[in-house]
Design a protein around this motif. Structure first.
Motif, short mmCIF file in Angstrom:
data_model
loop_
_atom_site.label_atom_id
_atom_site.label_comp_id
_atom_site.label_asym_id
_atom_site.label_seq_id
_atom_site.Cartn_x
_atom_site.Cartn_y
_atom_site.Cartn_z
N GLN A 89 0.82 -1.20 0.00
CA GLN A 89 0.00 0.00 0.00
C GLN A 89 0.86 1.26 0.00
OE1 GLN A 89 -2.72 0.67 3.28
NE2 GLN A 89 -4.01 1.94 2.00
N LEU A 90 1.95 1.25 0.76
CA LEU A 90 2.83 2.42 0.81
C LEU A 90 3.61 2.59 -0.49
CD1 LEU A 90 4.44 2.14 4.35
CD2 LEU A 90 2.83 3.86 3.58
N GLY A 91 3.95 1.48 -1.09
CA GLY A 91 4.83 1.49 -2.26
C GLY A 91 6.24 1.15 -1.82
N LEU A 92 6.94 0.40 -2.65
CA LEU A 92 8.30 -0.02 -2.32
C LEU A 92 9.22 1.15 -2.04
CD1 LEU A 92 9.15 -2.97 -4.75
CD2 LEU A 92 9.06 -3.02 -2.26
N GLU A 93 9.12 2.18 -2.86
CA GLU A 93 10.02 3.32 -2.72
C GLU A 93 9.84 4.02 -1.37
OE1 GLU A 93 10.63 7.43 -5.07
OE2 GLU A 93 10.65 5.63 -6.32
N GLU A 94 8.59 4.30 -1.00
CA GLU A 94 8.34 4.99 0.27
C GLU A 94 8.71 4.12 1.46
OE1 GLU A 94 4.75 6.96 2.91
OE2 GLU A 94 4.43 6.67 0.78
N ALA A 95 8.36 2.84 1.42
CA ALA A 95 8.67 1.93 2.52
C ALA A 95 10.19 1.80 2.70
CB ALA A 95 8.04 0.57 2.28
N THR A 96 10.89 1.65 1.58
CA THR A 96 12.35 1.53 1.64
C THR A 96 12.97 2.81 2.19
OG1 THR A 96 12.30 0.02 -0.24
CG2 THR A 96 14.41 1.04 0.27
N ALA A 97 12.48 3.95 1.76
CA ALA A 97 13.02 5.23 2.24
C ALA A 97 12.80 5.38 3.75
CB ALA A 97 12.37 6.38 1.49
N LYS A 98 11.61 5.03 4.23
CA LYS A 98 11.33 5.11 5.68
C LYS A 98 12.24 4.17 6.46
CE LYS A 98 6.68 6.61 6.42
NZ LYS A 98 5.95 6.60 7.63
N LEU A 99 12.41 2.97 5.95
CA LEU A 99 13.26 1.99 6.59
C LEU A 99 14.69 2.50 6.71
CD1 LEU A 99 13.75 -1.04 7.52
CD2 LEU A 99 14.33 -1.43 5.13
N HIS A 100 15.23 2.94 5.60
CA HIS A 100 16.62 3.40 5.59
C HIS A 100 16.81 4.65 6.44
CE1 HIS A 100 18.58 0.66 2.71
NE2 HIS A 100 17.34 0.42 2.42
N GLN A 101 15.87 5.56 6.42
CA GLN A 101 16.00 6.77 7.23
C GLN A 101 16.01 6.44 8.72
OE1 GLN A 101 16.69 9.87 5.89
NE2 GLN A 101 17.28 10.14 8.00
N THR A 102 15.19 5.48 9.13
CA THR A 102 15.15 5.07 10.53
C THR A 102 16.47 4.43 10.93
OG1 THR A 102 12.78 4.71 10.34
CG2 THR A 102 13.86 3.74 12.25
N VAL A 103 17.02 3.58 10.07
CA VAL A 103 18.31 2.95 10.37
C VAL A 103 19.41 4.00 10.46
CG1 VAL A 103 20.07 1.35 9.50
CG2 VAL A 103 17.65 0.74 9.37
N VAL A 104 19.44 4.92 9.51
CA VAL A 104 20.45 5.98 9.51
C VAL A 104 20.33 6.83 10.77
CG1 VAL A 104 21.16 8.12 8.36
CG2 VAL A 104 20.78 6.05 7.02
N ASN A 105 19.11 7.23 11.11
CA ASN A 105 18.91 8.05 12.31
C ASN A 105 19.34 7.33 13.58
OD1 ASN A 105 17.85 10.09 10.73
ND2 ASN A 105 15.74 9.63 11.21
#
Length: 115
Positions: A89-105
């Motif tokens: 539902q979110l889309g691969l791009e948005e989900a991946t971006a959220k995931l990576h941003q959380t890991v980076v933070n």
């Protein structure tokens, strides 16, 4: 490392996802290292969906586990298929971006300032 969270919105509900040492351990056990898992989930043309679902599911289930410590009636952990629907539902791009941003933070090194 700091424990950081993000929220995924799906079907009128909010699903917290937390990246911390427990999630890092799960990822390292499955993929050998955070770097290797990161490569799989950040492929520009086509991320490894299994690795992506695994990481997001680990983060969401860690958030549920933390919340369950304070609840009398425990919430169920999410399955791969449930997480896959959220990502769809979110889309691969948005989900991946959220995931990576959380890991980076979570893994940003704090710099000390000499004053």
């Amino acid at each position: 490392m700091k424990e950081k969270e993000t929220v995924f919105h799906y079907d009128g509900k909010d699903y917290k996802a937390i990246f911390n040492l427990n999630v890092m351990q799960e990822i390292q056990e499955k993929y050998g290292s955070i770097d290797e898992w990161g490569k799989l989930t950040s492929e520009a043309s086509e991320p490894d969906v299994k690795a992506l679902i695994f990481g997001i599911k680990s983060m969401m289930n860690e958030a549920i586990d933390i919340e369950n410590e304070k609840l009398e009636e425990k919430k169920s952990f999410l399955t791969d298929k449930q997480v896959g629907r959220i990502i769809t539902q979110l889309g691969l791009e948005e989900a991946t971006a959220k995931l990576h941003q959380t890991v980076v933070n979570s893994t940003e090194v704090e710099t000390l300032k000499n004053e």
